[in-house]
Design a protein around this motif. Structure first.
Motif, PDB file in Angstrom:
ATOM      1  N   SER A   1      12.755  34.241  11.175  1.00 53.56           N
ATOM      2  CA  SER A   1      11.703  33.394  11.764  1.00 53.56           C
ATOM      3  C   SER A   1      10.336  34.053  11.630  1.00 53.56           C
ATOM      4  O   SER A   1       9.346  33.396  11.302  1.00 53.56           O
ATOM      5  CB  SER A   1      11.993  33.143  13.236  1.00 53.56           C
ATOM      6  N   LEU A   2      10.275  35.352  11.882  1.00 52.80           N
ATOM      7  CA  LEU A   2       9.009  36.083  11.741  1.00 52.80           C
ATOM      8  C   LEU A   2       8.547  36.089  10.291  1.00 52.80           C
ATOM      9  O   LEU A   2       7.357  36.003  10.004  1.00 52.80           O
ATOM     10  CB  LEU A   2       9.163  37.521  12.246  1.00 52.80           C
ATOM     11  N   TYR A   3       9.506  36.186   9.363  1.00 51.35           N
ATOM     12  CA  TYR A   3       9.167  36.175   7.937  1.00 51.35           C
ATOM     13  C   TYR A   3       8.485  34.861   7.558  1.00 51.35           C
ATOM     14  O   TYR A   3       7.466  34.844   6.873  1.00 51.35           O
ATOM     15  CB  TYR A   3      10.426  36.384   7.089  1.00 51.35           C
ATOM     16  N   VAL A   4       9.057  33.748   8.031  1.00 49.56           N
ATOM     17  CA  VAL A   4       8.465  32.431   7.743  1.00 49.56           C
ATOM     18  C   VAL A   4       7.091  32.322   8.400  1.00 49.56           C
ATOM     19  O   VAL A   4       6.132  31.832   7.799  1.00 49.56           O
ATOM     20  CB  VAL A   4       9.402  31.291   8.242  1.00 49.56           C
ATOM     21  N   LEU A   5       6.989  32.806   9.632  1.00 53.65           N
ATOM     22  CA  LEU A   5       5.739  32.710  10.390  1.00 53.65           C
ATOM     23  C   LEU A   5       4.607  33.480   9.714  1.00 53.65           C
ATOM     24  O   LEU A   5       3.479  32.987   9.620  1.00 53.65           O
ATOM     25  CB  LEU A   5       5.969  33.244  11.807  1.00 53.65           C
ATOM     26  N   PHE A   6       4.912  34.687   9.212  1.00 52.89           N
ATOM     27  CA  PHE A   6       3.868  35.531   8.638  1.00 52.89           C
ATOM     28  C   PHE A   6       3.684  35.342   7.139  1.00 52.89           C
ATOM     29  O   PHE A   6       2.816  35.983   6.547  1.00 52.89           O
ATOM     30  CB  PHE A   6       4.153  37.006   8.934  1.00 52.89           C
ATOM     31  N   SER A   7       4.497  34.488   6.516  1.00 54.04           N
ATOM     32  CA  SER A   7       4.375  34.305   5.066  1.00 54.04           C
ATOM     33  C   SER A   7       3.190  33.435   4.691  1.00 54.04           C
ATOM     34  O   SER A   7       2.733  33.460   3.561  1.00 54.04           O
ATOM     35  CB  SER A   7       5.652  33.686   4.494  1.00 54.04           C
TER      36      SER A   7
END
Length: 195
Positions: free
Chosen positions: A162-168
Motif C-alpha cells: 500500500s505504501l509503495y502504491v501511495l509513494f509511487s
C-alpha cells in the motif's frame, strides 16, 4: 554486572542508530532511489512493534541480549523489504502500473517472505521456550526476533504494498490515458460571391 549492563546499553544506544544509517546508505546505493530506500527502512518500525510487544507479553525487561535481538531483527526486516520492493520495481519496469506491481508482487513474494520468516522463527523457538541455565540471555533475544518477525511479516505483506502504491505517484500509463485537447482546424476561407 549492573555497571557492565549500563556500559553495554550506552554503547548500543550508539551502535543501533549507526547500524540503521549504514543500512540506509547501502540500500540507497543498491536501489539508486531515496524513495525505495525509505520504503524498505519502513519495515524497521514494523519489526519494532512486534519485538516490543513480545517483551511486554512475556514480562522480559529490555536487556543487552534483547537489544542485540532487535539489531538482528532489523536485518531480517530489511531483507524482506528488499525482496518485495526489488520485485515491485522489476514489475514496474516491465510496464505494470504501481497498483498492479504491488498486488502481483505481494502475491508472488508471499511464499518467499513467509519461508524466510518461518525459518528464523522455528529455529529460535527452542531458545524462546528454554528455562535452563543460560536462558536469561537466550530468551530475550529469541522472543524479540520471533515476535518482531510475526509483526514485520504481516505488515510487510499488507502495509508495504500500500505504501509503495501511495509513494509511487502517477503512472505514465495513467497520464497517457488523458485525452489530449487539440485545437479545432481553421475554417476554410470562402471566396466572395461573384456579382
Amino acid at each position: 554486572e549492573f555497571e557492565n549492563q549500563e556500559r553495554a546499553m550506552k554503547r548500543l544506544a550508539i551502535v543501533v542508530p549507526v547500524s540503521v544509517f549504514i543500512i540506509f546508505i547501502l540500500l540507497f546505493d543498491a536501489f539508486k532511489s531515496l524513495k525505495s530506500a525509505l520504503l524498505i527502512l519502513g519495515n524497521v518500525p514494523f519489526a519494532l512493534i512486534g519485538g516490543i510487544l513480545g517483551l511486554l507479553i512475556t514480562h522480559i525487561p529490555l536487556s543487552v541480549s534483547a537489544a542485540i535481538g532487535f539489531i538482528a531483527l532489523f536485518g531480517q526486516a530489511v531483507l524482506n523489504g528488499v525482496v518485495m520492493v526489488s520485485h515491485f520495481n522489476q514489475l514496474r519496469n516491465d510496464g505494470k502500473t504501481a497498483l498492479e506491481a504491488a498486488t502481483e508482487g505481494a502475491i508472488t513474494r508471499l511464499r518467499t517472505v513467509l519461508m524466510t520468516a518461518l525459518l528464523a522463527m522455528l529455529g529460535l523457538l527452542p531458545m524462546a521456550l528454554s528455562h535452563g541455565i543460560g536462558s536469561e540471555t537466550q530468551r530475550p533475544l529469541a522472543v524479540v526476533i520471533i515476535a518482531g518477525l510475526i509483526s514485520a511479516t504481516l505488515l510487510t505483506l499488507l502495509v508495504l504494498p500500500s505504501l509503495y502504491v501511495l509513494f509511487s505517484g502517477k503512472d505514465p500509463a495513467q497520464n497517457s490515458e488523458k485525452p489530449e485537447v487539440t485545437p479545432p482546424p481553421p475554417a476554410p476561407a470562402t471566396a466572395p460571391a461573384s456579382a
